[in-house]
Design a protein around this motif. Sequence first.
Motif, PDB file in Angstrom:
ATOM      1  N   CYS A   3     -28.226  25.231  22.593  1.00 54.01           N
ATOM      2  CA  CYS A   3     -27.178  24.210  22.523  1.00 54.01           C
ATOM      3  C   CYS A   3     -25.840  24.917  22.324  1.00 54.01           C
ATOM      4  O   CYS A   3     -25.789  26.010  21.757  1.00 54.01           O
ATOM      5  CB  CYS A   3     -27.495  23.319  21.325  1.00 54.01           C
ATOM      6  N   THR A  53     -23.758  24.323  20.188  1.00 54.52           N
ATOM      7  CA  THR A  53     -23.582  24.543  18.747  1.00 54.52           C
ATOM      8  C   THR A  53     -24.250  25.841  18.304  1.00 54.52           C
ATOM      9  O   THR A  53     -23.744  26.535  17.426  1.00 54.52           O
ATOM     10  CB  THR A  53     -24.146  23.352  17.954  1.00 54.52           C
ATOM     11  N   HIS A 100     -32.122  24.674  17.099  1.00 48.48           N
ATOM     12  CA  HIS A 100     -32.482  23.364  16.550  1.00 48.48           C
ATOM     13  C   HIS A 100     -33.084  22.401  17.558  1.00 48.48           C
ATOM     14  O   HIS A 100     -33.530  21.344  17.177  1.00 48.48           O
ATOM     15  CB  HIS A 100     -31.259  22.735  15.874  1.00 48.48           C
ATOM     16  N   GLU A 101     -33.092  22.754  18.849  1.00 50.10           N
ATOM     17  CA  GLU A 101     -33.603  21.795  19.843  1.00 50.10           C
ATOM     18  C   GLU A 101     -34.981  22.259  20.297  1.00 50.10           C
ATOM     19  O   GLU A 101     -35.152  22.736  21.405  1.00 50.10           O
ATOM     20  CB  GLU A 101     -32.615  21.687  21.004  1.00 50.10           C
TER      21      GLU A 101
HETATM   22 ZN    ZN Z   1     -27.780  20.730  19.803  1.00 51.24          ZN
END
Ligand code: ZN
Length: 388
Positions: free
Chosen positions: A56, A58, A85-86
């Motif tokens: 991501c 981020t 986180h994904e």
């Molecule tokens: Zn993300």
Amino acid sequence: MYGGPGVKTNNKDFPIPDTMKACVLGNPGEVKLAQKPVPVPKRAEVLVRIDAVAICATDLEIIDHGSPALIQGGKPFNKNFTPGHEYMGTVVALGPGVDEYRIGQRVTVEIHAGCGQCKRCREGMYTSCHNYGLNYGDVDKGHRANGFTTDGGFCEYQVNNINTLVAIPDAMSDEEATLVVTAGTAMYGLTELGGLVAGESVVVTGPGPIGLLGVAVAKALGAQPVILTGTRDNRLAIGRELGADHVINVRNENVVEAVKRLNDGKGVDYVVECSGAPNAVNEAVYMVNRGGKVCLAAFPHAETPVDVAHIVRNNIYLYGIRGEGKSATHRAEAFMSQKRFDATKIHTHTFALDDLPTAIRYAKDRVDDAIKVVVKARGVAAHRVAAE
Ligand SMILES: [Zn+2]
Ligand SMILES: [Zn+2]
């Protein structure tokens, strides 16, 4: 031997090693492979074997300058921190008392497990938990944000609170399942705008992953028309495939005028702002009609000018949204498993976990028109390109 008090495993089908491969942050911009102990689930947690993780924007920010990750009150560098986180995977161990999921079940995960006890968590706004980042030592409130305040998914195994799990069907590929949380973020934005967008007009600004899936979710919810704006024609074309009725390249025409022209001069009911461009908020408030609503889903890097008088005069509502609250990922997953839209249109590349630096470069520099780049710890051969 892997395990802990009350922890259930299935050694025959899903043997769990004591240590695992994990990417960790060194200095800013530095990601390296390390060995870490495989974490052990506590009450209301499971251990997920990570089968795929998407990169991501981020993550790229965290790797480069630390924020918005916060580890023990500081930046995550040189703290043995694993971002990412994904992710999705397979449940391979159950913490004490867990009977909501079974070993061998495929799941995708939300990022935020709130503390579950603060005012916002109790309202379902666990992405805005008041105990955010309180994860360590005496002040540990049980809050988790994978890859932000606690270790994330660029590794082989991770513990997750059962509140963050979303069961997925066998027919959904690993790659598609990593996109559920992205679609869930778009779904949360539309939820906060009121959720009832059938027959209402929606503009999505910015064809990044959240914007593109925002188009798909708005269309699946029955919005009409759905208009996507952006600067890159190839991304806008994908937006059309995901359900945009109209696309506007903001380099070619005045975007506010173009939106109004498509709505009898009136402007739209909703704007979902996913671009983070400096002029995006003002353009959004000029695009909505009186009483319209604007969802702000992007993180601009600089202070953003806002025409407050226009907002007040026209009774316009602005909503900041953070992440994927109010169980929006479950609703997004329901659309995806019913094939109401094909999120895989934004998945462009897959790399082995060992190739994470290459994968990061593809995502960051948009090599080969990369949109969503997925990393897998198993089933993908690492390919070291000699010339690089
Ligand atoms: Zn993300
Ligand atoms: Zn909380």
